[in-house]
Design an enzyme around this catalytic site. Sequence first.
Site, short mmCIF file in Angstrom:
data_model
loop_
_atom_site.label_atom_id
_atom_site.label_comp_id
_atom_site.label_asym_id
_atom_site.label_seq_id
_atom_site.Cartn_x
_atom_site.Cartn_y
_atom_site.Cartn_z
N MET A 216 -1.05 42.46 14.05
CA MET A 216 -1.55 41.38 14.89
C MET A 216 -1.01 41.71 16.59
SD MET A 216 -0.22 38.45 12.37
CE MET A 216 0.94 39.43 11.45
N GLY B 10 4.81 34.49 1.96
CA GLY B 10 5.99 34.79 2.95
C GLY B 10 7.05 33.64 2.24
N SER B 11 6.68 32.44 2.71
CA SER B 11 7.67 31.29 2.45
C SER B 11 7.93 31.10 0.79
CB SER B 11 7.19 30.02 2.96
OG SER B 11 6.99 30.06 4.36
N ASP C 291 -3.95 35.54 3.14
CA ASP C 291 -2.81 35.69 3.99
C ASP C 291 -2.40 34.27 4.78
OD1 ASP C 291 -0.59 36.13 5.48
OD2 ASP C 291 -1.15 37.85 6.27
N GLY C 292 -1.56 33.63 4.23
CA GLY C 292 -1.18 32.43 4.81
C GLY C 292 -1.20 31.22 3.90
N GLY C 293 0.18 30.58 3.64
CA GLY C 293 0.30 29.23 3.08
C GLY C 293 0.04 29.66 1.49
N MET D 146 3.83 41.69 15.04
CA MET D 146 3.23 40.78 16.21
C MET D 146 3.84 41.24 17.66
SD MET D 146 3.89 37.36 14.37
CE MET D 146 3.51 37.02 12.69
N HIS E 89 4.10 43.71 2.53
CA HIS E 89 3.18 43.56 3.66
C HIS E 89 4.01 43.29 4.96
CE1 HIS E 89 -0.44 41.17 5.57
NE2 HIS E 89 0.53 40.40 6.02
N GLY F 99 4.97 32.06 9.84
CA GLY F 99 4.99 31.85 8.65
C GLY F 99 5.16 30.45 8.41
N GLY F 100 4.99 29.82 7.12
CA GLY F 100 5.46 28.55 6.77
C GLY F 100 4.39 27.56 7.04
N GLY G 198 0.37 34.35 13.22
CA GLY G 198 1.70 34.12 14.18
C GLY G 198 2.86 33.66 13.64
N ASP H 281 4.26 42.32 9.01
CA ASP H 281 3.83 41.42 9.73
C ASP H 281 4.25 41.73 11.12
OD1 ASP H 281 1.91 39.39 8.47
OD2 ASP H 281 3.64 38.74 7.41
N HIS I 80 0.15 44.72 8.69
CA HIS I 80 -0.88 43.71 9.24
C HIS I 80 -0.39 43.74 10.66
CE1 HIS I 80 -2.03 39.21 9.31
NE2 HIS I 80 -2.91 40.15 10.23
N SER J 181 5.68 39.00 2.50
CA SER J 181 5.50 39.00 3.88
C SER J 181 6.94 39.31 4.67
CB SER J 181 4.70 37.90 4.44
OG SER J 181 5.18 37.71 5.75
N MET K 162 -7.39 35.38 6.79
CA MET K 162 -6.23 34.86 7.11
C MET K 162 -6.74 33.21 6.69
SD MET K 162 -4.40 36.78 8.53
CE MET K 162 -3.10 35.47 8.95
C1 DX5 Z 1 1.08 35.11 9.45
C2 DX5 Z 1 1.41 36.25 8.81
C3 DX5 Z 1 1.73 35.89 7.31
C4 DX5 Z 1 2.86 35.01 7.28
C5 DX5 Z 1 2.78 34.37 5.74
O1 DX5 Z 1 0.65 35.45 10.89
O2 DX5 Z 1 0.47 36.98 8.81
O3 DX5 Z 1 1.76 37.23 6.65
O4 DX5 Z 1 3.84 35.65 7.05
O5 DX5 Z 1 3.61 33.30 5.64
P1 DX5 Z 1 3.67 32.23 4.70
O6 DX5 Z 1 3.40 32.71 3.28
O7 DX5 Z 1 4.79 31.56 4.98
O8 DX5 Z 1 2.37 31.36 5.15
ZN ZN Z 2 0.33 38.78 7.50
#
Ligand code: DX5
Ligand code: ZN
Length: 236
Positions: free
Chosen positions: A80, A210-211, A188-190, A49, A45, A160-161, A158, A47, A78, A20, A153
């Site tokens: 958002m 992401g993280s 996507d997420g965590g 926003m 990917h 990461g982390g 919104g 992001d 993606h 991400s 999701m």
């Molecule tokens: C959140 C994003 C994710 C995010 C994932 O809104 O869509 O793509 O960056 O980050 P991690 O992997 O740290 O949850």
């Molecule tokens: Zn994303």
Amino acid sequence: MSRQDLLEIFNTRTPAIAPSMLKCDFGNLHREVELLEAAGAPLLHLDVMDGHFVPNLTYGPVVVAGLRQLTSLPLDAHLMISQPADFLDEYLDAGCDGITVHLEAFGQDTASLIDTLARIRAADAVSGVAINPGTSVSSLDGVLEQADQVLVMSVEPGFGGQTFMPIALETLRHLDATRDPDTTLAVDGGIGPTTIGDAYQAGARVFVAGSSVFDRPDYTEAISELTATASAPGEG
Ligand code: DX5
Ligand code: ZN
């Protein structure tokens, strides 16, 4: 890259870890892309926003077009953002190979969501629909025929982390049991070593990370460990 080429990657590079580009070093994008290519990332990917659909602001088509100059890796955006249909052409022109829009951005206007997904496909890009953790999966009724990818999701979009929300596993399982075999499930997420196995078992094949990539000193190690852990017997 054509829509078919990216669908082929989804089908053959499974499980696919999609870094991400939210948590990368934006002061050194060129280096980050080189490291991700060397690490074997099958796609990136992006992001996007707008500070309105989600309470955070990232980057838009100008940065996507810049990234396009740096790599031939598929770019999966993606979005958002509110009113994604109004900005579709800008992201397609910037060089996105896939575009995912949020179901929630269309309110009750399912016809417009379906039309938007069809426009993405007509532009020879992979169409995706994202669904938030709190949204009923029945909202996707009638939509899936136009979606090459469903992005489930596992955090509120919104930032990461955040911590993985297990409710996403129920959504994945439901979609996996009912989907057309050509529809790819992404999550996507965590996503990290302790959550990726459960998400794989629930049917996800593309994993946005992401993280769990960018907080690691070695992206090659991070991506290969996540790839191995996803489908390891006994995981999850
Ligand atoms: C959140 C994003 C994710 C995010 C994932 O809104 O869509 O793509 O960056 O980050 P991690 O992997 O740290 O949850
Ligand atoms: Zn994303």
